[in-house]
Write an enzyme that holds these catalytic residues in place. Structure first.
Site, PDB file in Angstrom:
ATOM      1  N   ASP A  87       5.619  -9.275  -2.412  1.00 62.44           N
ATOM      2  CA  ASP A  87       4.833  -8.327  -1.622  1.00 62.44           C
ATOM      3  C   ASP A  87       3.487  -8.993  -1.375  1.00 62.44           C
ATOM      4  O   ASP A  87       2.660  -9.104  -2.297  1.00 62.44           O
ATOM      5  CB  ASP A  87       4.652  -6.981  -2.334  1.00 62.44           C
ATOM      6  CG  ASP A  87       3.853  -6.005  -1.465  1.00 62.44           C
ATOM      7  OD1 ASP A  87       3.489  -6.382  -0.324  1.00 62.44           O
ATOM      8  OD2 ASP A  87       3.583  -4.872  -1.917  1.00 62.44           O
TER       9      ASP A  87
ATOM     10  N   HIS B 248      -3.996  -5.498  -7.545  1.00 62.55           N
ATOM     11  CA  HIS B 248      -3.411  -4.975  -8.789  1.00 62.55           C
ATOM     12  C   HIS B 248      -3.756  -5.821 -10.007  1.00 62.55           C
ATOM     13  O   HIS B 248      -3.167  -5.643 -11.072  1.00 62.55           O
ATOM     14  CB  HIS B 248      -1.884  -4.891  -8.668  1.00 62.55           C
ATOM     15  CG  HIS B 248      -1.420  -3.915  -7.638  1.00 62.55           C
ATOM     16  ND1 HIS B 248      -0.117  -3.844  -7.199  1.00 62.55           N
ATOM     17  CD2 HIS B 248      -2.098  -2.954  -6.961  1.00 62.55           C
ATOM     18  CE1 HIS B 248      -0.007  -2.894  -6.291  1.00 62.55           C
ATOM     19  NE2 HIS B 248      -1.200  -2.341  -6.119  1.00 62.55           N
TER      20      HIS B 248
ATOM     21  N   GLU C 264       7.724  -8.605   1.657  1.00 65.14           N
ATOM     22  CA  GLU C 264       7.134  -7.321   2.062  1.00 65.14           C
ATOM     23  C   GLU C 264       5.722  -7.574   2.594  1.00 65.14           C
ATOM     24  O   GLU C 264       4.990  -8.408   2.051  1.00 65.14           O
ATOM     25  CB  GLU C 264       7.102  -6.421   0.817  1.00 65.14           C
ATOM     26  CG  GLU C 264       6.389  -5.103   1.004  1.00 65.14           C
ATOM     27  CD  GLU C 264       6.337  -4.298  -0.301  1.00 65.14           C
ATOM     28  OE1 GLU C 264       7.128  -4.565  -1.233  1.00 65.14           O
ATOM     29  OE2 GLU C 264       5.483  -3.397  -0.382  1.00 65.14           O
TER      30      GLU C 264
ATOM     31  N   ASP D  48       5.715  -2.143   4.741  1.00 62.25           N
ATOM     32  CA  ASP D  48       5.151  -1.108   3.861  1.00 62.25           C
ATOM     33  C   ASP D  48       3.981  -0.442   4.599  1.00 62.25           C
ATOM     34  O   ASP D  48       4.167   0.602   5.244  1.00 62.25           O
ATOM     35  CB  ASP D  48       4.715  -1.765   2.550  1.00 62.25           C
ATOM     36  CG  ASP D  48       4.017  -0.808   1.600  1.00 62.25           C
ATOM     37  OD1 ASP D  48       3.989   0.385   1.874  1.00 62.25           O
ATOM     38  OD2 ASP D  48       3.477  -1.258   0.564  1.00 62.25           O
TER      39      ASP D  48
ATOM     40  N   LYS E 213       8.045   5.107   0.387  1.00 57.45           N
ATOM     41  CA  LYS E 213       7.209   5.716  -0.654  1.00 57.45           C
ATOM     42  C   LYS E 213       6.959   7.163  -0.249  1.00 57.45           C
ATOM     43  O   LYS E 213       6.228   7.407   0.721  1.00 57.45           O
ATOM     44  CB  LYS E 213       5.862   4.993  -0.734  1.00 57.45           C
ATOM     45  CG  LYS E 213       5.936   3.533  -1.138  1.00 57.45           C
ATOM     46  CD  LYS E 213       4.575   2.886  -0.918  1.00 57.45           C
ATOM     47  CE  LYS E 213       4.487   1.514  -1.504  1.00 57.45           C
ATOM     48  NZ  LYS E 213       3.249   0.817  -1.093  1.00 57.45           N
TER      49      LYS E 213
ATOM     50  N   HIS F 209       7.856   2.787  -5.989  1.00 55.14           N
ATOM     51  CA  HIS F 209       6.805   3.486  -6.748  1.00 55.14           C
ATOM     52  C   HIS F 209       5.441   3.212  -6.100  1.00 55.14           C
ATOM     53  O   HIS F 209       5.366   2.526  -5.075  1.00 55.14           O
ATOM     54  CB  HIS F 209       6.783   2.937  -8.182  1.00 55.14           C
ATOM     55  CG  HIS F 209       6.333   1.501  -8.239  1.00 55.14           C
ATOM     56  ND1 HIS F 209       5.745   0.935  -9.333  1.00 55.14           N
ATOM     57  CD2 HIS F 209       6.373   0.509  -7.294  1.00 55.14           C
ATOM     58  CE1 HIS F 209       5.445  -0.328  -9.084  1.00 55.14           C
ATOM     59  NE2 HIS F 209       5.814  -0.617  -7.862  1.00 55.14           N
TER      60      HIS F 209
ATOM     61  N   GLU G 123       2.466  -9.087  -5.374  1.00 52.90           N
ATOM     62  CA  GLU G 123       3.614  -8.974  -6.286  1.00 52.90           C
ATOM     63  C   GLU G 123       4.574 -10.133  -6.081  1.00 52.90           C
ATOM     64  O   GLU G 123       4.971 -10.414  -4.951  1.00 52.90           O
ATOM     65  CB  GLU G 123       4.378  -7.665  -6.011  1.00 52.90           C
ATOM     66  CG  GLU G 123       3.517  -6.435  -6.208  1.00 52.90           C
ATOM     67  CD  GLU G 123       4.085  -5.182  -5.539  1.00 52.90           C
ATOM     68  OE1 GLU G 123       5.317  -5.052  -5.445  1.00 52.90           O
ATOM     69  OE2 GLU G 123       3.275  -4.347  -5.113  1.00 52.90           O
TER      70      GLU G 123
ATOM     71  N   LYS H 100      12.050  -0.699  -6.216  1.00 55.71           N
ATOM     72  CA  LYS H 100      11.021  -1.405  -6.984  1.00 55.71           C
ATOM     73  C   LYS H 100      10.130  -0.408  -7.713  1.00 55.71           C
ATOM     74  O   LYS H 100       9.652   0.564  -7.124  1.00 55.71           O
ATOM     75  CB  LYS H 100      10.219  -2.382  -6.125  1.00 55.71           C
ATOM     76  CG  LYS H 100       9.327  -1.799  -5.067  1.00 55.71           C
ATOM     77  CD  LYS H 100       8.366  -2.883  -4.543  1.00 55.71           C
ATOM     78  CE  LYS H 100       7.156  -2.270  -3.898  1.00 55.71           C
ATOM     79  NZ  LYS H 100       6.087  -3.188  -3.599  1.00 55.71           N
TER      80      LYS H 100
ATOM     81  N   SER I 124      -3.464  -0.231  -2.876  1.00 55.00           N
ATOM     82  CA  SER I 124      -3.473  -0.948  -1.597  1.00 55.00           C
ATOM     83  C   SER I 124      -2.853   0.002  -0.564  1.00 55.00           C
ATOM     84  O   SER I 124      -1.720  -0.137  -0.140  1.00 55.00           O
ATOM     85  CB  SER I 124      -2.684  -2.256  -1.707  1.00 55.00           C
ATOM     86  OG  SER I 124      -1.319  -2.028  -1.899  1.00 55.00           O
TER      87      SER I 124
ATOM     88  N   GLU J  37       0.886  -3.225 -12.595  1.00 59.48           N
ATOM     89  CA  GLU J  37       2.292  -2.822 -12.496  1.00 59.48           C
ATOM     90  C   GLU J  37       3.161  -3.458 -13.581  1.00 59.48           C
ATOM     91  O   GLU J  37       4.385  -3.564 -13.440  1.00 59.48           O
ATOM     92  CB  GLU J  37       2.832  -3.146 -11.098  1.00 59.48           C
ATOM     93  CG  GLU J  37       2.117  -2.338 -10.029  1.00 59.48           C
ATOM     94  CD  GLU J  37       2.804  -2.373  -8.677  1.00 59.48           C
ATOM     95  OE1 GLU J  37       3.693  -3.209  -8.458  1.00 59.48           O
ATOM     96  OE2 GLU J  37       2.421  -1.544  -7.832  1.00 59.48           O
TER      97      GLU J  37
HETATM   98  C1  2PG Z   1       2.810  -1.685  -2.700  1.00 61.60           C
HETATM   99  C2  2PG Z   1       2.453  -0.708  -3.786  1.00 61.60           C
HETATM  100  C3  2PG Z   1       3.437  -0.585  -4.913  1.00 61.60           C
HETATM  101  P1  2PG Z   1       0.146   0.399  -4.019  1.00 61.60           P
HETATM  102  O1  2PG Z   1       1.929  -2.209  -2.018  1.00 61.60           O
HETATM  103  O2  2PG Z   1       3.974  -1.886  -2.404  1.00 61.60           O
HETATM  104  O3  2PG Z   1       3.781  -1.775  -5.516  1.00 61.60           O
HETATM  105  O4  2PG Z   1       1.148  -0.846  -4.225  1.00 61.60           O
HETATM  106  O5  2PG Z   1       0.793   1.566  -4.656  1.00 61.60           O
HETATM  107  O6  2PG Z   1      -1.140  -0.016  -4.675  1.00 61.60           O
HETATM  108  O7  2PG Z   1       0.000   0.587  -2.562  1.00 61.60           O
HETATM  109 MG    MG Z   2       3.521  -3.091  -0.603  1.00 64.35          MG
END
Ligand code: 2PG
Ligand code: MG
Length: 418
Positions: free
Chosen positions: A243, A156, A286, A313, A338, A366, A165, A389, A41, A206
């Protein structure tokens, strides 16, 4: 200790997708490596991930071009120098010469950057997290609160549950080791609860359960039932984080959120979050709104910002410029960090420092497609970030990070006793 060569290898992440491992060969014959994860995502403002785009090989996802960049451009640029991450990150940004690192690739640059940091920590004979603390101008370090992802949805999971999440954070526990014990107990209680309610216990990307729910309340009720079923008073120590990854269910043209069979405006969604916060121990949300819906973000920050962490994010993409704009506008009060969204260790540290300066909570994270590299655990400790996380409590690539935190915690305890 000098770098004699930089080379790359195509390895595979937790989804079986290709990703990049970088190796630095040092003149004392040591080899230091680092590998980078991939998100599914992905936000629109993330730095560019260089892939081969050759459809007849690995669906275009190969990283042979990135390896070529490592070996033909980065290796000559770093050869003969002592590893020094800030200087080398600046050099690589200049060598790339684009805004979004699209020439060399953010994956190529970040893998190099982390490997250089590791080599530097060997050179100065410190632990990785200690070097990160030094680079962050900190005299002490701390272990973050973990957010464990126990229910997987959205992109996911093979279900149609929109929340990506649902996480449990044992924030009342006294140590990370106690948090691990708590979450694994709750995880297996949740498995029994899901079975009892006729839900699937298949796992998502995950390492959390990927069951189907009629609405978010049903999912949260079952998580609360699992917490109670554990019978250890976890109701008093655990809180919930979500999330929502709302960019993935937002219709940008119509400005409407498509939540299963409901269509909602950002105002209606804001009300829904407010009612969740009233009925559940909701600690953090999130990406409650899409990456460009700044009005929605502003309204929720105003409504819940005093009691709930509202974490950006996709909207921030670990980019200090985007975080700065949000700070100016009073949007959100927490940021997901990230490293591969921005592409260097140095810029990641800048983003974290900026958040801390303006009292935005920091969640080191992550990606959903992970490797066994545990760098982010050191990053969270070295920057004394508040939260961490790394997925659920299954999957070697997730446990690599959590086990590294256990290791660091033991080391810090020993140092205290010394
Ligand atoms: C998120 C991440 C990690 P992705 O959205 O926060 O959990 O997902 O790495 O698929 O962007
Ligand atoms: Mg996110």
């Amino acid at each position: 200790m000098k770098i004699t060569k930089v080379s790359g290898r195509e390895i595979f992440d937790s989804r079986g997708m290709p990703t990049l491992e970088c190796e630095l060969i040092l003149d004392n014959e040591l080899i230091v490596s680092a590998s980078v994860p991939t998100g599914l995502s992905r936000g629109n403002y993330e730095a560019y991930e260089l892939r081969d785009e050759q459809k007849n090989r690995l669906g275009g996802k190969g990283v042979l071009k990135a390896i070529e960049m490592l070996e033909t451009e980065i290796s000559p640029a770093l050869k003969g120098k002592e590893p020094e991450v800030v200087e080398m990150d600046m050099h690589l940004i200049e060598l790339d010469g684009t805004e979004d690192k699209s020439r060399l690739g953010a994956n190529t640059i970040l893998a190099t950057s982390i490997a250089v940091l590791r080599a530097q920590s060997l050179l100065v004979e410190t632990e990785l997290y200690e070097l990160i603390a030094y680079l962050s101008d900190l005299n002490t370090v701390s272990i973050p609160f973990p957010l464990f992802n126990i229910l997987n949805g959205g992109m996911h999971a093979e279900n149609s549950f929109p929340i990506q999440e649902i996480m449990v954070a044992p924030i009342g526990e006294k140590s990370f080791r106690a948090s691990m014990e708590t979450i694994t107990t709750i995880f297996y209680c949740l498995k029994q609860v899901l079975k009892k309610h006729g839900k699937s216990t298949a796992l998502g990307d995950e390492g959390g359960f990927a069951a189907q729910f009629s609405d978010v309340q049903e999912a949260l009720d079952l998580v609360m039932e699992a917490i109670a079923r554990a019978g250890k008073g976890y109701e008093d120590t655990c809180v919930i984080a979500l999330d929502c990854a709302a960019s993935s269910w937002y219709d940008t043209k119509k400005k409407i959120y498509q939540w299963q069979d409901r269509r909602m405006t950002n105002e209606q969604l804001c009300e829904l979050y407010a009612s969740l916060a009233q009925n559940y121990p909701l600690h953090l949300i999130e990406d409650p709104f899409a990456q460009d819906d700044w009005d929605g973000w502003g309204a929720l920050t105003e409504k819940l910002g005093d009691s709930v962490k509202i974490a950006g994010d996709d909207i921030f993409a670990t980019n200090p410029h985007r975080i700065s704009s949000a700070i100016e506008k009073g949007i959100a009060n927490a940021a997901i960090i990230k490293p591969n969204q921005i592409g260097t260790v140095t810029e990641t540290l800048q983003a974290i420092n900026l958040c801390k300066e303006y009292e935005y909570a920091v969640v080191v994270s992550h990606r959903s497609g992970e490797t066994n590299d545990s760098f982010i655990a050191d990053l969270a400790v070295g920057t004394s970030s508040g939260y961490f996380k790394a997925g659920g409590c299954t999957g070697g690539e997730r446990l690599a990070k959590y086990n590294r935190l256990l290791h660091i915690e033991d080391e810090l305890m020993l140092a205290l006793l010394d």
